[in-house]
Design a protein around this motif. Structure first.
Motif, PDB file in Angstrom:
ATOM      1  N   ARG A 149      26.078  14.032  42.766  1.00  0.00           N
ATOM      2  CA  ARG A 149      26.540  15.159  41.949  1.00  0.00           C
ATOM      3  C   ARG A 149      28.058  15.071  41.810  1.00  0.00           C
ATOM      4  O   ARG A 149      28.763  14.845  42.797  1.00  0.00           O
ATOM      5  N   ASN A 152      32.602  18.616  39.940  1.00  0.00           N
ATOM      6  CA  ASN A 152      32.840  19.667  38.945  1.00  0.00           C
ATOM      7  C   ASN A 152      31.563  20.122  38.249  1.00  0.00           C
ATOM      8  O   ASN A 152      31.609  20.823  37.243  1.00  0.00           O
ATOM      9  N   LYS A 153      30.407  19.704  38.807  1.00  0.00           N
ATOM     10  CA  LYS A 153      29.116  20.086  38.241  1.00  0.00           C
ATOM     11  C   LYS A 153      28.291  20.828  39.289  1.00  0.00           C
ATOM     12  O   LYS A 153      28.488  20.671  40.494  1.00  0.00           O
ATOM     13  N   THR A 154      27.352  21.639  38.819  1.00  0.00           N
ATOM     14  CA  THR A 154      26.465  22.352  39.747  1.00  0.00           C
ATOM     15  C   THR A 154      25.120  21.658  39.892  1.00  0.00           C
ATOM     16  O   THR A 154      24.350  21.973  40.801  1.00  0.00           O
ATOM     17  N   SER A 155      24.829  20.721  38.999  1.00  0.00           N
ATOM     18  CA  SER A 155      23.575  19.971  39.065  1.00  0.00           C
ATOM     19  C   SER A 155      23.884  18.482  39.119  1.00  0.00           C
ATOM     20  O   SER A 155      24.893  18.018  38.559  1.00  0.00           O
ATOM     21  N   ASP A 242      19.197  19.771  44.114  1.00  0.00           N
ATOM     22  CA  ASP A 242      20.371  20.548  43.732  1.00  0.00           C
ATOM     23  C   ASP A 242      20.575  21.707  44.710  1.00  0.00           C
ATOM     24  O   ASP A 242      21.695  21.967  45.165  1.00  0.00           O
ATOM     25  N   ASP A 243      19.484  22.383  45.042  1.00  0.00           N
ATOM     26  CA  ASP A 243      19.559  23.502  45.987  1.00  0.00           C
ATOM     27  C   ASP A 243      19.977  23.017  47.377  1.00  0.00           C
ATOM     28  O   ASP A 243      20.787  23.649  48.062  1.00  0.00           O
ATOM     29  N   GLY A 246      23.592  21.981  47.401  1.00  0.00           N
ATOM     30  CA  GLY A 246      24.441  23.161  47.321  1.00  0.00           C
ATOM     31  C   GLY A 246      24.770  23.748  48.679  1.00  0.00           C
ATOM     32  O   GLY A 246      25.721  24.525  48.824  1.00  0.00           O
TER      33      GLY A 246
END
Length: 345
Positions: A149, A152-155, A242-243, A246
């Motif tokens: 990832r 600068n991205k969330t996914s 992704d979760d 995070g």
């Protein structure tokens, strides 16, 4: 038999020396280093991992980045520990046989052992370097998920999924275990190890239809077949990672080695455990699928190392400083010394 083993290795690039895969990567690295103005930009791809070089991230520290829900019970054993102290640690941490014992800094599955009882543990106990003891996860599915990832991205992206097929033979009612092993190329390459491991069953005639698992450790150099599993990727699986990512600040790039009850459960984010997390030294292991072409493997490696460069540069923009030569040298020498001590036991 040696000629047959040599032929298998020569005709399947998955068994070729490791450096063959990395020749294009080395060449690209020097170009990217010029752009980054640092030979060691890759050491800041995952800022949360601060003590290793390329292959020398400590397994215990890196695994602690994973949320506890997804971690097997794991303890770090300091070098010099006695077998008595180890047994006491197991008792204090409620760890029961079977257990996995492996070096804290590993290399392609070397010195990884499944201990089913105290006798097994006594046979492999070593105290020259730090190592870890981990509960054995008996889930039937083992899979490697490569995830990255951009900061600068969330996914992120999952460019590689590897399904693992453990080394087995199936009886026909007439051939001995030794004969069955000689007939299976992947098993034949493990001949000496298997002869020692199954010495009491070596001349046993395996009944028709009976399958014997020859190896329980899912490493390529133990005979495990790596299968390209990219076809199972979907948005549901990506969301799980992704979760997960995070909840892992400072980790952006690497491979998760996982055992799961099923692929469906993994996609639902349940009934799986992450055995190891591999950082910048991780490979997209689906490329070791026997049907995968070397040229395509080179393309995959070049792409992922370019991604690593891009992530490192984004981290630099956020304030991370690339290591100077003296720091990088210190990390490398620490790994070299550990490898010399641990792997020559």
């Amino acid at each position: 038999m040696k000629l047959k083993q040599l032929y298998i290795k020569l005709t399947s690039w998955e068994y070729w020396p490791m450096w063959v895969l990395y020749v294009p990567v080395f060449l690209q690295h020097y170009w990217l280093s010029i752009k980054a103005k640092s030979l060691f930009y890759f050491l800041k791809v995952n800022p949360a991992i601060g003590e290793g070089f390329i292959l020398s991230d400590t397994k215990y520290t890196t695994l602690q980045l994973v949320p506890e829900t997804y971690r097997p019970k794991t303890v770090l054993i300091a070098k010099g520990s006695t077998l008595k102290a180890l047994k006491a640690t197991l008792q204090d941490n409620n760890l029961h046989f079977p257990i996995i014992v492996k070096p804290n800094i590993g290399f392609r599955g070397l010195l990884v052992h499944l201990c089913k009882n105290e006798e097994d543990l006594r046979g492999i106990h070593f105290n020259k370097a730090d190592y870890i003891v981990q509960e054995y996860i008996a889930y039937p599915v083992e899979v490697g998920i490569f995830y990255y990832r951009f900061p600068n991205k969330t996914s992120g992206q999952i460019p590689s999924i590897t399904l693992k097929e453990f080394l087995t033979v199936t009886g026909n009612g007439t051939h001995t275990l030794e004969e069955l092993i000689k007939e299976k190329p992947r098993a034949l390459l493990q001949y000496k190890k298997l002869e020692k491991k199954f010495k009491h069953k070596w001349h046993y005639v395996v009944p028709e239809g009976k399958t014997i698992k020859l190896e329980t450790i899912g490493n390529h150099n133990r005979g495990t077949k790596f299968i390209n599993g990219n076809a199972i990727l979907d948005n549901q699986l990506l969301k799980v990672f992704d979760d997960l990512n995070g909840q892992m600040p400072g980790f952006f790039y690497g491979r998760f080695d996982i055992r799961a009850k099923s692929i469906n459960d993994l996609k639902q984010g349940k009934n799986f455990k992450i055995l190891e997390v591999n950082g910048i030294g991780a490979e997209p292991t689906h490329i070791y699928d026997p049907s995968y072409k070397l040229f395509n493997a080179w393309k995959e490696m070049l792409h992922l190392w370019k991604v690593a460069y891009q992530i490192a540069m984004l981290n630099k923009e956020k304030g991370e400083k690339f290591p100077v030569f003296s720091e990088a040298k210190k990390r490398y020498l620490q790994y070299k010394n550990y490898k010399k001590i641990a792997f020559t036991h």
